[in-house]
Structure formats: structure tokens, C-alpha cells
Design a protein around this motif. Structure first.
Motif, PDB file in Angstrom:
ATOM      1  N   ILE A 194      -0.091   3.220  11.578  1.00 43.78           N
ATOM      2  CA  ILE A 194      -0.519   2.974  10.330  1.00 43.78           C
ATOM      3  C   ILE A 194      -1.761   2.158  10.180  1.00 43.78           C
ATOM      4  CG2 ILE A 194       0.170   2.195   7.873  1.00 43.78           C
ATOM      5  CD1 ILE A 194       3.071   2.647   8.850  1.00 43.78           C
ATOM      6  N   ILE A 224       0.763  -1.107   0.111  1.00 41.52           N
ATOM      7  CA  ILE A 224       0.116  -0.007  -0.014  1.00 41.52           C
ATOM      8  C   ILE A 224       0.906   1.171   0.045  1.00 41.52           C
ATOM      9  CG2 ILE A 224      -1.641   1.451   1.515  1.00 41.52           C
ATOM     10  CD1 ILE A 224      -2.981  -1.290   2.179  1.00 41.52           C
ATOM     11  N   ILE A 276       1.445   3.873   1.605  1.00 37.13           N
ATOM     12  CA  ILE A 276       1.277   4.368   3.026  1.00 37.13           C
ATOM     13  C   ILE A 276       1.821   5.823   3.069  1.00 37.13           C
ATOM     14  CG2 ILE A 276       1.695   4.129   5.476  1.00 37.13           C
ATOM     15  CD1 ILE A 276       2.510   1.140   4.677  1.00 37.13           C
ATOM     16  N   CYS A 327      -8.549  -4.892   7.264  1.00 39.27           N
ATOM     17  CA  CYS A 327      -7.091  -5.084   7.712  1.00 39.27           C
ATOM     18  C   CYS A 327      -6.560  -3.939   8.568  1.00 39.27           C
ATOM     19  CB  CYS A 327      -6.416  -4.757   6.319  1.00 39.27           C
ATOM     20  SG  CYS A 327      -6.533  -6.237   5.202  1.00 39.27           S
ATOM     21  N   ILE A 352      -4.540 -10.143   5.172  1.00 35.18           N
ATOM     22  CA  ILE A 352      -3.564  -9.291   4.041  1.00 35.18           C
ATOM     23  C   ILE A 352      -2.966 -10.564   3.122  1.00 35.18           C
ATOM     24  CG2 ILE A 352      -1.637  -8.817   5.378  1.00 35.18           C
ATOM     25  CD1 ILE A 352      -3.618  -6.597   2.862  1.00 35.18           C
ATOM     26  N   CYS A 385      -4.739  -6.732  10.810  1.00 36.68           N
ATOM     27  CA  CYS A 385      -3.230  -7.076  10.404  1.00 36.68           C
ATOM     28  C   CYS A 385      -2.352  -7.084  11.460  1.00 36.68           C
ATOM     29  CB  CYS A 385      -3.032  -5.862   9.193  1.00 36.68           C
ATOM     30  SG  CYS A 385      -2.536  -6.368   7.716  1.00 36.68           S
ATOM     31  N   GLN A 428       4.792  -5.921  10.470  1.00 41.18           N
ATOM     32  CA  GLN A 428       4.778  -5.434   9.109  1.00 41.18           C
ATOM     33  C   GLN A 428       4.728  -4.147   8.930  1.00 41.18           C
ATOM     34  OE1 GLN A 428       1.006  -7.163   7.391  1.00 41.18           O
ATOM     35  NE2 GLN A 428       1.768  -9.158   7.695  1.00 41.18           N
ATOM     36  N   GLN A 431       0.281  -5.419  12.125  1.00 38.09           N
ATOM     37  CA  GLN A 431       0.988  -4.096  11.950  1.00 38.09           C
ATOM     38  C   GLN A 431       2.444  -4.077  12.383  1.00 38.09           C
ATOM     39  OE1 GLN A 431      -2.076  -3.327  13.326  1.00 38.09           O
ATOM     40  NE2 GLN A 431      -3.488  -3.100  11.584  1.00 38.09           N
ATOM     41  N   ASN A 449      -5.712  -2.701  -1.508  1.00 34.23           N
ATOM     42  CA  ASN A 449      -6.292  -3.184  -0.616  1.00 34.23           C
ATOM     43  C   ASN A 449      -7.793  -3.035  -0.450  1.00 34.23           C
ATOM     44  OD1 ASN A 449      -7.306  -4.549   1.936  1.00 34.23           O
ATOM     45  ND2 ASN A 449      -5.632  -3.672   3.267  1.00 34.23           N
TER      46      ASN A 449
HETATM   47  S1  SF4 Z   1      -2.395  -2.560   7.998  1.00 31.70           S
HETATM   48 FE1  SF4 Z   1      -1.579  -4.322   6.840  1.00 31.70          FE
HETATM   49  S2  SF4 Z   1      -2.578  -3.764   4.735  1.00 31.70           S
HETATM   50 FE2  SF4 Z   1      -2.306  -1.989   5.895  1.00 31.70          FE
HETATM   51  S3  SF4 Z   1      -0.473  -0.975   5.500  1.00 31.70           S
HETATM   52 FE3  SF4 Z   1      -0.038  -2.146   7.164  1.00 31.70          FE
HETATM   53  S4  SF4 Z   1       0.593  -4.135   6.429  1.00 31.70           S
HETATM   54 FE4  SF4 Z   1      -0.461  -3.165   4.750  1.00 31.70          FE
END
Ligand code: SF4
Ligand SMILES: Cc1cc2nc3c(=O)[nH]c(=O)nc-3n(C[C@H](O)[C@H](O)[C@H](O)COP(=O)(O)OP(=O)(O)OC[C@H]3O[C@@H](n4cnc5c(N)ncnc54)[C@H](O)[C@@H]3O)c2cc1C
Ligand SMILES: Cc1cc2nc3c(=O)[nH]c(=O)nc-3n(C[C@H](O)[C@H](O)[C@H](O)COP(=O)(O)OP(=O)(O)OC[C@H]3O[C@@H](n4cnc5c(N)ncnc54)[C@H](O)[C@@H]3O)c2cc1C
Ligand code: SF4
Ligand code: FES
Lengths: 279, 465
Positions: free
Chosen positions: B104, B48, B50, B79, B435, B83, B88, B85, B73
Motif C-alpha cells: 500500500i 485513507i 485505500i 507518507c 502520519i 510511514c 499499520q 506501513q 492525507n
Molecule cells: S502508508 Fe500510512 S498514510 Fe498511507 S495508508 Fe498506510 S498507514 Fe495510511
């Protein structure tokens, strides 16, 4: 939604229902079951296909009213709809090449025994049917069975109000002792299947049973339906419903069938309060 | 982010995290320094943009922000909530090194919710492409299937989704509880797909009602996507597992979520409400089961996990919430037997573990401490130790190549050994994340589009990619 196309009352607490579900109808084989929900708040319950017609796309099943869902179902009439109907689920019953087979149907188990016996006849097996019920009024599908090319139909009732007085195990024992059967198939309440399997085993006769554990999805996703068979845990919905009756842990099956008995009774009596039906 | 108070929420199924207010969202977005090299994006499995969606928030350009998110997405409201996060995007945000990364996920949720609050007409919907005359069957309506269906529809194909349960959403509907992901969100997202023209057929079990061959043959589909998840529960394999009061997490959560057993008898499906509940496992599924048990009225819920909290695969936030609500953690604890009487669970026998050498997964393997067995009293045991591939569909598709554990083998683009048949999500990877499943669904959709167009080479690809 699945429209109801047929309804027939068979006894005080037993009725037959037909539903339009053409995609399902074209795939059904004897011994398989469906899951249905009456409405959007309903429970998913398993019922065995008693008949199906691929031309008009109808599937039929026979229901015994035992609790809230089957009670709700008993109030639905032709023209109304079921919220959901899924199937066909479970493995079909093995038919053909069985030789001389005794098919034993107890109570509403006759609904399963009927299509199974019919499929066996069509596949060239020599079928003797033992039909059992508590009394004459609970005996279902007798005429349908009579229309099949059976070797013999034995009717048994607990109180002797129709056919022989006694339990279905008596004719089974007789058949086994006379060396008149090569194998057997039993379906009905767990306790009945247990004694059939036991009787068959005592005479060295294989006994397939059609199990009825409590289910949720019917597709192998939840494990609610697990049963011990010959020391191994199987999922009744996908590995069954037919299993080798000799190996079933019957006490466990019966115990697991009672998990929600109190809750279900409460729900049904609550529901029945607002209901004046006679069925 | 504001949350419902732990004591108050532990007995209701209302959502725990309340979401940002506009001021809070703006304040959090303001923390993003709009890096020249936005490392956050590398951490997102679907990449994404972001930096851009946060820039839109900074400028109060809500709809543009939603559009930026939805390029990658389709389900931001989902998500943003579920997610992981912290492993990630937020892990790779530059501010993470200095302490607190930009939240995020919460910002994503804010925009996702903003979008869902709009009426259907004003919601951000992908433009449906020119009809291609091709029909695709998507099997399974979990995140993989939904993402695949949306993308295929955008590319102009006719799409039918077949779902075996009576409601769409997969794990989002039957597994993840209401207090973490309100079902209304899933319903709304599915509504957008239907509005785009995706046909949804519930109560259709592929492998029973239809086979893959029938879908490609008499049912007239040109391609099939398999997104059936990994929904076969694994049990512990210890004595006593079939006692009354022992549940797989799948059954427990399905009764509670899909069937709404917590509203019994208004809803017809019952659930056994234990007073002392043992949950075995350490993932999101275990946390969900434990927190659901609390909400069903359990006096005590403890969670037995054979490694330590550090190795627990559950999201940090879930562990934190579970502990706050009163779930007790028994770490380095492995059940060896379930005890019972009269057919019902009465307790658990467990042994203490210690961490040994790292195993294949790189985590230190738990080994049991000899003679450390101890008993724990409980009346319910929930097994949340994982799932496997369900053979219901795959066993009826003999040409579909599977690996040794029954999962579908695919190429990077989701193609399988059967021409025109693609797969993605948990049925390919084993139990993973929402995701990743969505990413796989989308990747497969693009490959399916190529396949459908190249097959006869007559339809030009519209410029929608
Ligand atoms: S929350 Fe999940 S879908 Fe959204 S930016 Fe982060 S990793 Fe990507
Ligand atoms: C594979 C399969 C095939 C079946 N076929 C038929 C059929 O053809 N006709 C028919 O009438 N019934 C059949 N049953 C049983 C039927 O599913 C139950 O009677 C039904 O679920 C009861 O629902 P209820 O809400 O009315 O009753 P509940 O209130 O749920 O239950 C009433 C009583 O029935 C018992 N019970 C509940 N669920 C089940 C279950 N799944 N199996 C057995 N007993 C249960 C409970 O112990 C309880 O005491 C079948 C069950 C299975 C698993
Ligand atoms: C309780 C729980 C909590 C979780 N929490 C998180 C979390 O917080 N964050 C996160 O990222 N991930 C989480 N996960 C994992 C995540 O939900 C899954 O990885 C993801 O849902 C996989 O998506 P999928 O589309 O592949 O499969 P699923 O979501 O499993 O969907 C598959 C769908 O296919 C249907 N289906 C199956 N067989 C058939 C068939 N034969 N015919 C037709 N339909 C069929 C199923 O009914 C289901 O609806 C959680 C999982 C669980 C169980
Ligand atoms: S890395 Fe962090 S601070 Fe930088 S752009 Fe991404 S979210 Fe903003
Ligand atoms: S009913 Fe759920 S696995 Fe059999």
C-alpha cells in the motif's frame, strides 16, 4: 531577507553592522544574541546584539573576522541583504540590584559588554568597565563606553599601546582587593573569561560569564552548545549564554570550540584565495 | 520495488528506493482483491480509503487516485516513503494473513510522485474555501503544522505558518535524510500550500520573537495551532558525553540534512567525519544517523541497542537497508562510558544486557549482565536515544497546561487549556510518526474551524467538509 542598513569599520578585523529586523528589535534585551546566515549556503552563526532601535526596527552587532562566515559578512554592504536573522535568543543578562559591578570586555567581547554595561547603568547599578584588547587598533567602542555614566573606565592592552599594559585580570584583582566591587561580569575569549572567573573566585567575588560555545540552531534543538557548569551539562543557547563563571569547565569549552578548527581554516583559506579584500 | 545497489548507494545521498514504474504499480495494484470489508483501512491512522485509491490505479485513473488519497492525507509522497506501513495498513490488509500484503505504501508513493510530477497548476490542490475573515497562526512547519495549515486554508481561513529554522518541513527537512526522503518533495509540498495562499514566515521563534499571547493579541490572530515537535535531544547521561566527536542525532542529522554539511566546503557548515562511528539507539533516528555516517565516509559504523532486534522500534525496511549497507548491529549492548584522550572520543565502554521481565511498555526490560563490560574502539559517538519537549515556547505561555514531562495537554480535538489555542503532533504525544502528527494537525484544524465559527456565530460553514 534582512536588509543591511548600517556598516562601520572599527578596526582591521572588527566591524559593526546594522540590519532591519523590526520584529526582532522590539524584543531584544541586553546579553541576548541572534543567529544569522549570510546566504543560502551559509552557516548559522551566533552574534550578540550590541544595540537595537525599536523605532526604526534596526538591530546592530559587532563582528570580529575570524573565519569564512565572518569574512563573507565583512563583504556585505548597506543595501545588500542577509538570508536569515533569528532572535532574540538566550536569556537576557541579569541587571539591577547588583550593587557595584565590574564589567570586563575582552576583544570583541566589548560588543557584548557595552549593552550589558548600559543596561546595568539604566537599572541603577554602579558600573566599572574594564576594556581589554591585544593592542590599540583592536580596542572597540571606547567612545561609547565613555558616554555611559560609569564609575570608571579602565583600558588595558597587552602591549601597552593604549591605557595600562597588561591583562584585564590586573584591574579586576585591584578592584576586588580594594573591596570596590560586589560582583563581576566577563565576556570575551574563553581563556580570558577563565582567568577572570578564577581571579574573581580567589577574592570571593561572583563572576557571571557570557559563554560562546559552537552552535547550530540556537534554540535547544541540537545540543552542540553543551557546556559543563558545576558538574551539570547545560545548553549554552537556551540555559545561557550567561552562567556562573566559577563553575565552568573551561578546558572542555575550549576543546569543544576547536572541533572544526582544521575544516574551518581550510574553508576560509579556499574562500580567501578568490578574494582581494584588505579587511 | 527497485532500489539502488547497496554498495553503490552507501556512499551517496541519492534516494535509495527508486519507486515503481507504471507497470510495476499496475501489477502490484492488481494484487488487491478489493475486499468487501477492506480491513486495510482500519490500520491507517487517518483512515485513507485505500481500497478506492487502489481501484483507481487498477483503472489507470491516476488523478482520481491522487484525489482519493488527498482527501485524508495531504502528503502522500511523504507518507508513502516514511510511514511504518508494516505496523499499520499493510499489517491489517487481508493478504497479510496469507503472506504478502498489498504494498500500500509503495502505491501511495507512486500516486504521490505522479502528482508532484505535474506542474503546479495541474496538481491536486484542495479548493480554498470562501474567505472567513479569520486569521490563524500555525507554529511549527513539521507534518502537524503543514497538515493543519492546509486544512485551515481549505476551510477559508487566512493562515500564517511561523517556523524557527530557516527552512520549513520540521523533521522532514532537518531529520530524515535525503536518501530516504528527497528534500525536493518537501519543498514541492510546501509550494502547494503557498500556492493555496498559506503565508510562511521562517526565522520566527515563537517563545522568543513572539509569544503566544502576542500572536493572539497585537499580531491579531484569532487562533493558534502549536505544532513545534519534540526537538530537545536526550543524552545518555554517562561519563565522557561532552568529548569532541560526541553528537546528538539531532545535531548530526541537522548538520548533514538542513545545513548540507555533506557538501562542505561548498556549503559552509562543517561536520566531523568519523572513521569508526558508534550509534546508540534502535529507532528510525538511529538508522538514519548510522546510514548518514556511512555516507560521510566512515569505514565502520556499528549500532548499539540495549534490547534485541525484535524490540527495535525502527521500521523493518530501515533496519534491512542499514544492514545491507554495512551497518553492524550490536544487540543487547548498553554503553556505560565514553572514553577519550586530548578531548576527543577514543572508544566506548559497554555492558552486555539480557532480557528480563516485561516492563511498563510490555517489552521485556533489558538488565545488565554483571561483569560483562567490554570496550569498543571508535572516534565518533552519536546518541539517538530519544527526544523530549523543548520548553522554549511553552515556558513563555504560563496559561498553557503541560503534563509532568512538559508536553502540551489537549483534548481529543487538540484544544488546550488556552481558549483558541490548539496543539498536535510530537509536542502532545511525544516522539511519534509523521502520519500521526498530520492526523493531529488535521483534527485540530477542524476543531479550530468550529471554534472560530461558533465564537460569533455569524459565518456559516461552507459545505467543504
Ligand atoms: S502508508 Fe500510512 S498514510 Fe498511507 S495508508 Fe498506510 S498507514 Fe495510511
Ligand atoms: C552566544 C554567542 C555570541 C557571540 N557573539 C559574538 C559577537 O558579538 N561578535 C563576534 O565577533 N563573535 C561572536 N561570537 C562568536 C562567533 O559566533 C564566531 O566567531 C563565528 O561563529 C565564527 O564563524 P566563522 O565561520 O567566521 O569562523 P569559523 O571558521 O567558524 O571559526 C574560526 C575560529 O573561531 C572559533 N569559533 C567558531 N565558532 C565559534 C563560536 N560559536 N564561538 C566561539 N568561537 C567560535 C573556531 O574555534 C575557529 O577557530 C559569539 C558566539 C556565541 C556562541
Ligand atoms: C531522524 C528521524 C527519523 C524519523 N523517521 C520517521 C519515519 O521513518 N516514519 C515516521 O512516521 N516518523 C519518523 N520520525 C518521526 C516523525 O518525523 C515525527 O513524529 C514528526 O515529524 C512529528 O511532526 P511534528 O509536526 O509534530 O513536529 P516536527 O516535525 O518536529 O516539526 C516541528 C517544527 O516546529 C519548529 N519549531 C519548534 N519550536 C518552534 C518555535 N518555538 N517556534 C517556531 N517553530 C518552532 C521546528 O523547527 C520544526 O520545524 C522520524 C524522526 C526523526 C527525528
Ligand atoms: S485489505 Fe488488502 S486486498 Fe483488501 S482492499 Fe485492502 S489492500 Fe486490497
Ligand atoms: S545550539 Fe543547538 S541546542 Fe544550543
Amino acid at each position: 531577507m534582512f536588509p543591511i542598513t548600517h556598516k562601520r569599520v572599527l578596526s582591521d578585523s572588527v566591524f559593526e553592522m546594522g540590519v532591519h529586523a523590526p520584529k526582532v528589535a522590539r524584543k531584544v534585551r541586553a546579553g541576548q544574541f541572534l543567529m544569522l546566515r549570510t546566504d543560502s549556503k551559509g552557516e548559522r552563526i551566533p552574534l550578540t546584539f550590541s544595540d537595537w532601535d525599536t523605532t526604526c526596527g534596526e538591530v546592530r552587532f559587532i563582528v570580529m573576522r575570524v573565519g569564512k562566515t565572518t569574512h563573507k559578512l565583512s563583504h556585505l554592504e548597506v543595501g545588500q541583504e542577509l538570508a536569515d536573522l533569528v532572535g532574540p535568543l538566550g536569556r537576557p543578562t541579569h541587571v539591577g540590584g547588583l550593587g557595584r559591578v565590574a564589567v570586563i570586555g575582552g576583544g570583541v567581547g566589548a560588543a557584548v559588554a557595552y549593552p550589558v554595561a548600559r543596561a546595568m547603568c539604566e537599572a541603577g547599578d554602579e558600573v566599572t568597565v574594564v576594556l581589554g584588547a591585544r593592542n590599540k587598533d583592536l580596542l572597540v567602542l571606547e567612545d561609547e563606553f565613555r558616554a555611559l555614566p560609569l564609575r570608571e573606565l579602565v583600558v588595558v592592552t597587552d602591549d601597552g599601546s593604549a591605557g595600562e599594559k597588561g591583562l584585564v585580570t590586573a584591574p579586576l584583582k585591584r578592584l576586588a582587593e580594594a573591596d570596590a566591587i560586589d560582583c563581576s561580569f566577563a565576556v570575551g575569549p574563553a581563556i580570558m573569561m577563565k582567568f577572570c572567573a578564577q581571579t574573581a573566585r580567589e577574592h570571593g567575588v561572583p563572576c557571571t560569564v557570557s559563554l560562546n560555545p559552537i552552535m547550530v540552531d540556537g534554540t535547544g534543538m541540537c545540543g552542540a552548545c553543551r557546556v559543563s557548569v558545576s558538574g551539570k551539562t547545560i545548553f549554552g543557547c537556551v540555559d545561557g549564554p550567561d552562567v556562573d563563571g566559577w563553575g565552568v569547565d573551561w578546558e572542555q569549552l575550549m576543546s569543544r570550540q576547536r572541533v572544526y578548527a582544521d575544516l574551518e581554516r581550510e574553508a576560509d583559506s579556499e574562500y580567501s584565495k578568490g578574494c582581494s579584500c584588505t579587511l | 520495488m527497485p532500489e539502488r545497489d547497496a554498495a553503490e548507494r552507501a556512499c551517496v545521498f541519492d534516494e535509495v528506493a527508486l519507486g515503481y514504474t507504471e507497470e510495476q504499480a499496475l501489477a502490484e495494484a492488481a494484487r488487491c482483491i478489493q475486499c468487501k470489508n477492506p480491513t486495510c483501512i482500519e490500520g491507517c491512522p487517518v483512515r485513507i480509503d485505500i481500497k478506492r485509491f487502489i481501484a483507481h490505479i487498477q483503472l489507470r485513473e491516476w488523478a482520481e487516485g491522487v484525489a482519493a488519497l488527498k482527501e485524508r492525507n495531504a502528503l502522500p509522497a511523504v507518507c508513502g516513503r516514511v510511514c511504518p506501513q508494516e505496523d499499520q495498513c499493510e499489517k491489517t490488509c487481508v493478504l497479510a494473513r496469507k503472506g504478502e500484503p498489498v504494498a500500500i505504501g509503495r502505491l501511495e508513493r507512486y500516486l504521490g510522485d505522479y502528482d508532484l510530477a505535474c506542474d503546479l497548476e495541474h496538481r491536486c490542490k484542495p479548493v480554498v474555501g470562501e474567505p472567513t475573515g479569520r486569521r490563524v497562526a500555525v507554529v511549527g512547519s513539521g507534518p502537524a503544522g503543514l497538515a493543519c495549515a492546509g486544512e485551515l486554508r481549505r476551510l477559508g481561513h487566512a493562515v500564517t505558518v511561523f517556523e524557527s529554522l530557516h527552512a520549513p518541513g520540521g523533521v522532514l527537512t532537518y531529520g530524515i535524510p535525503e536518501f530516504r526522503l528527497p528534500k525536493q518533495i518537501v519543498t514541492a509540498e510546501v509550494g502547494v500550500l503557498e500556492e493555496m495562499g498559506v503565508e510562511l514566515v521562517c526565522d520566527a521563534v515563537v517563545g522568543a520573537t513572539y509569544t503566544i499571547d502576542e500572536l493572539m493579541g497585537e499580531e491579531g490572530y484569532d487562533a493558534v495551532f502549536i505544532g513545534v515537535g519534540a526537538g530537545l535531544p536526550v543524552f545518555l547521561g554517562i561519563p565522557g558525553e561532552n568529548l569532541n566527536g560526541v553528537y546528538s542525532a539531532n545535531e548530526f542529522l541537522t548538520r548533514a540534512n538542513l545545513m548540507r554539511a555533506y557538501e562542505f566546503p561548498m556549503y559552509d557548515t562543517p561536520i566531523w567525519r568519523g572513521r569508526k562511528v558508534a550509534v546508540v539507539g534502535g529507532g528510525n533516528v538511529a538508522m538514519d544517523a548510522a546510514r548518514t555516517a556511512l555516507r560521510l565516509g566512515a569505514e565502520e559504523v556499528f549500532l548499539a541497542y540495549r534490547r534485541t532486534e525484535e524490540e527495535m522500534p525502527a521500521r523493518r525496511e530501515e533496519v534491512h537497508h542499514a544492514r545491507e549497507e554495512g551497518v553492524r548491529f550490536e544487540m543487547l549492548c548498553a554503553p556505560t562510558e565514553i572514553r577519550g584522550s586530548d578531548g576527543w572520543v577514543t572508544g566506548l565502554v559497554a555492558t552486555r544486557m539480557e532480557l528480563g521481565e516485561p516492563d511498563a511498555s510490555g517489552r521485556r526490560a533489558p538488565v545488565c549482565v554483571l561483569g560483562s563490560e567490554f570496550g569498543i574502539e571508535c572516534d565518533t559517538v552519536i546518541s539517538a536515544v530519544g527526544t523530549r519537549a523543548n520548553p522554549l515556547l511553552t515556558s513563555t505561555a504560563p496559561d498553557l497546561e503541560l503534563n509532568g514531562r512538559g508536553y502540551v495537554i489537549t483534548g481529543d480535538d487538540g484544544s488546550t487549556s488556552m481558549p483558541g489555542v490548539f496543539a498536535g503532533g510530537d509536542i502532545v504525544t511525544g516522539s511519534a510518526t509523521v502520519i500521526l502528527a498530520m492526523g493531529a494537525g488535521k483534527t485540530a484544524a477542524l476543531a479550530m474551524d468550529d471554534w472560530l465559527r461558533s465564537r460569533d456565530g455569524v459565518i456559516a460553514r461552507p459545505d467543504v467538509r
